[in-house]
Design an enzyme around this catalytic site. Structure first.
Site, PDB file in Angstrom:
ATOM      1  N   LYS A 136      -5.215  -0.317   3.029  1.00 53.44           N
ATOM      2  CA  LYS A 136      -4.285   0.617   2.402  1.00 53.44           C
ATOM      3  C   LYS A 136      -3.757  -0.051   1.139  1.00 53.44           C
ATOM      4  O   LYS A 136      -3.205  -1.154   1.188  1.00 53.44           O
ATOM      5  CB  LYS A 136      -3.124   0.923   3.346  1.00 53.44           C
ATOM      6  N   GLU A 188       4.498   8.558   4.574  1.00 55.04           N
ATOM      7  CA  GLU A 188       3.066   8.292   4.384  1.00 55.04           C
ATOM      8  C   GLU A 188       2.214   9.496   4.779  1.00 55.04           C
ATOM      9  O   GLU A 188       1.198   9.775   4.153  1.00 55.04           O
ATOM     10  CB  GLU A 188       2.635   7.080   5.208  1.00 55.04           C
TER      11      GLU A 188
END
Length: 120
Positions: free
Chosen positions: A99, A22
């Site tokens: 997200k 990420e």
């Protein structure tokens, strides 16, 4: 009178996350803000100095989103602290940070946090 300034579905690409992947490839995020601000004077004067400029709010949020964090809770905390600091007219903040497509092997649009803070 209660009055609010809102920014809805503001999209950012950023590098927040616990996983190493990420922080390398990044992800898409959305932010929704509802700011309790007394806009009564601006309603009369038509002067941006009598309110909170949503363009200035966006720039503050954009700056905080550019700083990588592991947790959305941390990013959210930085954003609300910055908004309260930079804009003394803000009485309350409701923030939703999500997200998109989080890497968790689930059929999910987004995952995130929601904060509601009142200036103390």
């Amino acid at each position: 009178m209660n009055s609010y300034i809102t920014l809805k579905n503001v999209r950012f690409f950023a590098y927040h996350g616990v996983g190493e992947q990420e922080t390398l490839v990044g992800n898409e995020f959305t932010i929704n803000l509802c700011l309790k601000v007394n806009i009564e004077r601006a309603m009369l004067t038509d002067d941006v100095t009598d309110t909170v400029s949503y363009a200035d709010v966006y720039e503050a949020v954009k700056a905080e989103m550019a700083i990588p964090s592991k947790l959305l809770e941390h990013v959210s905390g930085r954003i609300v602290r910055r908004l309260f600091h930079d804009f003394p007219q803000i009485e309350e903040i409701n923030l939703v940070l999500a997200k998109r497509n989080p890497p968790m092997n689930a059929d999910i649009e987004s995952a995130g946090v929601e904060l509601h803070l009142v200036r103390s």
